[in-house]
Write a protein that holds these residues in place. Structure first.
Motif, mmCIF file in Angstrom:
data_model
loop_
_atom_site.group_PDB
_atom_site.id
_atom_site.type_symbol
_atom_site.label_atom_id
_atom_site.label_comp_id
_atom_site.label_asym_id
_atom_site.label_seq_id
_atom_site.Cartn_x
_atom_site.Cartn_y
_atom_site.Cartn_z
ATOM 1 N N LEU A 293 0.851 -1.178 0.000
ATOM 2 C CA LEU A 293 0.000 0.000 0.000
ATOM 3 C C LEU A 293 0.889 1.232 0.000
ATOM 4 O O LEU A 293 1.832 1.309 0.798
ATOM 5 C CB LEU A 293 -0.905 0.034 1.235
ATOM 6 C CG LEU A 293 -1.910 -1.105 1.393
ATOM 7 C CD1 LEU A 293 -2.722 -0.901 2.665
ATOM 8 C CD2 LEU A 293 -2.817 -1.214 0.190
ATOM 9 N N GLU B 192 0.664 5.418 0.167
ATOM 10 C CA GLU B 192 -0.155 6.613 0.350
ATOM 11 C C GLU B 192 0.503 7.814 -0.325
ATOM 12 O O GLU B 192 1.723 7.861 -0.473
ATOM 13 C CB GLU B 192 -0.337 6.952 1.834
ATOM 14 C CG GLU B 192 -0.997 5.880 2.675
ATOM 15 C CD GLU B 192 -0.007 5.154 3.537
ATOM 16 O OE1 GLU B 192 -0.375 4.654 4.605
ATOM 17 O OE2 GLU B 192 1.181 5.080 3.134
ATOM 18 N N CYS C 171 -4.501 6.070 -1.476
ATOM 19 C CA CYS C 171 -3.821 4.851 -1.029
ATOM 20 C C CYS C 171 -4.032 3.796 -2.108
ATOM 21 O O CYS C 171 -5.161 3.339 -2.317
ATOM 22 C CB CYS C 171 -4.391 4.381 0.299
ATOM 23 S SG CYS C 171 -3.760 2.769 0.841
ATOM 24 N N TRP D 276 -8.485 4.278 6.886
ATOM 25 C CA TRP D 276 -7.480 5.304 7.161
ATOM 26 C C TRP D 276 -7.378 5.478 8.675
ATOM 27 O O TRP D 276 -8.397 5.611 9.361
ATOM 28 C CB TRP D 276 -7.855 6.636 6.528
ATOM 29 C CG TRP D 276 -7.687 6.673 5.049
ATOM 30 C CD1 TRP D 276 -8.634 6.436 4.101
ATOM 31 C CD2 TRP D 276 -6.478 6.967 4.337
ATOM 32 N NE1 TRP D 276 -8.093 6.560 2.847
ATOM 33 C CE2 TRP D 276 -6.770 6.898 2.952
ATOM 34 C CE3 TRP D 276 -5.170 7.298 4.722
ATOM 35 C CZ2 TRP D 276 -5.814 7.134 1.965
ATOM 36 C CZ3 TRP D 276 -4.232 7.536 3.739
ATOM 37 C CH2 TRP D 276 -4.547 7.452 2.380
ATOM 38 N N CYS E 277 -2.902 4.114 5.689
ATOM 39 C CA CYS E 277 -4.015 3.295 5.236
ATOM 40 C C CYS E 277 -3.703 1.831 5.532
ATOM 41 O O CYS E 277 -2.552 1.393 5.507
ATOM 42 C CB CYS E 277 -4.322 3.491 3.757
ATOM 43 S SG CYS E 277 -3.066 2.937 2.616
ATOM 44 N N GLY F 264 0.245 0.893 4.860
ATOM 45 C CA GLY F 264 1.109 1.811 4.137
ATOM 46 C C GLY F 264 2.148 2.445 5.044
ATOM 47 O O GLY F 264 2.124 2.277 6.263
#
Length: 123
Positions: free
Chosen positions: A4, A6, A22, A36, A95, A114
């Motif tokens: 992931l 962001e 994301c 989030w 995220c 992330g």
């Protein structure tokens, strides 16, 4: 096998807006849900918003009416539109996802996170 990433953070004045993205990549079969979170200095990590693949959403009371989470399944990307930002929204935003593998290189469900994107809201 699933990452992931962001983007979209930055410095904004109070009352302004930012949109965070994301994007998931890797051996993805589909997304079950995305969320989030944020963590401000000296504070615990808190859930900001979440969304399921069917579009059901949930928001922290502190952001209701100001933030909107959305999910583009075709792009494997979740967004967080943040309006009427306040200095207390300053934090690192992360995220998290619940993502199904493609069944070949990745079997089952994974829960990647992330690296975070910094949001600073000046007064």
């Amino acid at each position: 096998q699933v990452q992931l990433v962001e983007s979209g953070g930055g410095l904004v004045q109070a009352g302004g807006s930012l949109r965070l993205s994301c994007t998931a990549s890797g051996s993805i079969g589909g997304i079950n849900n995305m969320a989030w979170y944020r963590q401000a200095p000296g504070k615990q990590r808190e859930l900001v918003a979440s969304i399921t693949s069917r579009g059901s959403t949930n928001y922290a009371d502190s952001v209701k009416g100001r933030f909107t989470i959305s999910l583009d399944n075709a792009k494997n990307t979740a967004y967080l539109q943040m309006n009427t930002l306040k200095p207390e929204d300053t934090a690192v935003y992360y995220c998290n996802g619940e993502i199904r593998g493609d069944g070949r290189r990745l079997v089952g469900v994974v829960y990647p996170r992330g690296q975070g994107t910094q949001v600073i809201v000046s007064s």
